[in-house]
Write a protein that holds these residues in place. Structure first.
Motif, short mmCIF file in Angstrom:
data_model
loop_
_atom_site.label_atom_id
_atom_site.label_comp_id
_atom_site.label_asym_id
_atom_site.label_seq_id
_atom_site.Cartn_x
_atom_site.Cartn_y
_atom_site.Cartn_z
N VAL A 168 0.87 -1.18 0.00
CA VAL A 168 0.00 0.00 0.00
C VAL A 168 0.90 1.23 0.00
O VAL A 168 1.65 1.46 0.95
CB VAL A 168 -0.93 0.01 1.23
N SER A 212 -6.54 3.18 -6.23
CA SER A 212 -7.55 3.37 -5.18
C SER A 212 -8.35 4.65 -5.36
O SER A 212 -9.28 4.92 -4.60
CB SER A 212 -6.89 3.34 -3.80
N GLU A 235 2.44 -1.70 4.61
CA GLU A 235 1.86 -0.35 4.60
C GLU A 235 3.02 0.63 4.44
O GLU A 235 3.91 0.67 5.28
CB GLU A 235 1.10 -0.10 5.91
N VAL A 237 2.64 4.17 3.47
CA VAL A 237 2.14 5.53 3.24
C VAL A 237 2.47 6.40 4.45
O VAL A 237 3.26 7.33 4.37
CB VAL A 237 0.62 5.55 2.96
N ALA A 241 -2.25 9.79 6.52
CA ALA A 241 -3.19 8.87 5.86
C ALA A 241 -3.86 7.98 6.90
O ALA A 241 -3.45 7.93 8.06
CB ALA A 241 -2.45 8.02 4.83
N THR A 243 -4.32 4.56 6.36
CA THR A 243 -4.14 3.35 5.57
C THR A 243 -3.84 2.12 6.41
O THR A 243 -3.80 1.02 5.86
CB THR A 243 -3.00 3.56 4.56
N LEU A 246 -7.02 -0.03 6.52
CA LEU A 246 -7.21 -0.63 5.19
C LEU A 246 -6.27 -1.81 4.98
O LEU A 246 -6.66 -2.86 4.47
CB LEU A 246 -6.90 0.41 4.10
N SER A 247 -5.01 -1.62 5.39
CA SER A 247 -4.01 -2.67 5.19
C SER A 247 -4.40 -3.92 5.96
O SER A 247 -4.24 -5.04 5.47
CB SER A 247 -2.63 -2.18 5.66
#
Ligand SMILES: [Zn+2]
Ligand SMILES: [Zn+2]
Length: 345
Positions: A168, A212, A235, A237, A241, A243, A246-247
């Motif tokens: 990501v 995305s 991950e 990022v 963020a 993220t 999400l990860s």
């Protein structure tokens, strides 16, 4: 006297004439030939109300030519081309004693507490200056710090052949981790929001690109993995963020999430699905030694053999006098289509 970029806080960057740095015992004086702008350099640059600080000279991703030797330098000569590992531990604590100097509480960076590469000259301990093969350019060598982080990511979270790996983030570090994961035999997908870096991921890692900005990235990962989720998610990022959650959602049963990004904000994770899948979360910070060998040296080995790629990551080059333009290009990545921006002092 030399020219150096001096950072006074926030976007106040001035190129000034300052005295040459002096190499102390065991140190070499380096004429900087390339220095990369890192995401971590942008955190201070983007600060809304930056405190005005005593000027400092960052630039921790650097390569150059040895032009002077301090006392007790035996491993290098004037004229040597070197890549500089910026991490300098205290050398005395327990972490340093077993080679985990990235965990040293007194860790200094060349380009952090120490003056760095956004200048014509800098100094480095001789053991942090790695001789470059002739076919590796200074520009490529300035990416070694990034590549070493990717090497360390796979030291902490290794990839087995044919494992499903999701990265990501499509900054230079994310792309380099994708490159490393592909080298290890992983089947790689990369999640990003810009087509340019996703194309680079396809080029250097054979990675499947997930944009995305167009699709739901978790759904796309599930589809790509036939509903199983990823064995490993990196991950990469961080910043502001969101993220991490999400990860975690992208990882399948018994999966591992390697957290490489440096978050500036607290992250929220829905832990129940993670519990039900027995996920492992592992943090990846910087790099040091893998067993007895510097991960920086492993990165150089892989770069020299053409296995890790640096050139595709370099999108912009600016002379030192125009470092402000370089920071704009690095800051506004979409507008400038930038990945890695180099300053060429
Ligand atoms: Zn960096
Ligand atoms: Zn230490």
């Amino acid at each position: 006297m030399m020219k150096a970029a001096r950072f006074y806080g926030g976007k106040d960057i001035r190129v000034e004439t300052v005295p040459d740095p002096q190499s102390g015992p065991g140190e070499v004086l380096v004429r900087v030939r390339a220095a990369g702008i890192c995401g971590s350099d942008l955190h201070g640059y983007r600060a809304a109300n930056p405190p005005s600080t005593a000027p400092r000279t960052p630039g921790h991703e650097l390569a150059g030519e040895v032009v002077g030797l301090g006392p007790d330098v035996h491993t290098l000569r004037v004229g040597d081309r070197v890549g500089i590992e910026p991490l300098v531990g205290c050398g005395e604590c327990e972490h340093c004693a077993w080679g985990q100097y990235h965990l040293c509480e007194k860790l200094e960076h060349i380009g952090g507490a120490r003056s760095g590469g956004f200048a014509e000259l800098t100094v480095a301990p001789q053991e942090k200056a790695f001789l470059l093969p002739d076919h590796i350019s200074y520009d490529e060598a300035s990416i070694l710090d990034v590549l070493a982080v990717a090497v360390h990511a796979l030291t902490i979270v290794p990839v087995e052949p044919a494992e499903r790996v999701v990265v990501v983030g499509t900054g230079a570090i994310g792309l380099s981790i994708a490159n490393m994961a592909a080298l290890a035999g992983g089947r790689v997908a990369v999640v990003g929001r810009r087509q340019g870096p996703l194309d680079v991921a396809a080029e250097i890692a054979g990675a499947y690109g997930i944009d995305s900005s167009r699709v739901d990235p978790v759904g796309a990962v599930m589809e790509w993995s036939q509903g199983r989720g990823a064995d490993i998610v990196y991950e990469a990022v961080g910043g502001t963020a969101d993220t991490l959650g999400l990860s975690v959602q992208m990882a399948g049963a018994k999966g591992t999430v390697g957290i490489v990004g440096s978050f500036r904000t607290p992250q929220t994770i829905d832990t129940r699905p993670a519990l039900r899948r027995e996920l492992t979360l592992a943090w990846v910070w910087s790099y040091a030694l893998r067993r007895e060998r510097p991960e920086f040296d492993i990165a150089l080995d892989l770069l020299a053999r053409g296995l890790l790629k640096a050139e595709p990551l370099i999108t912009h080059r600016f002379p030192l006098d125009r470092i402000n333009e370089g920071f704009v290009a690095a800051d506004k990545k979409s507008e400038h289509q930038s990945i890695k921006v180099l300053v060429i002092p």
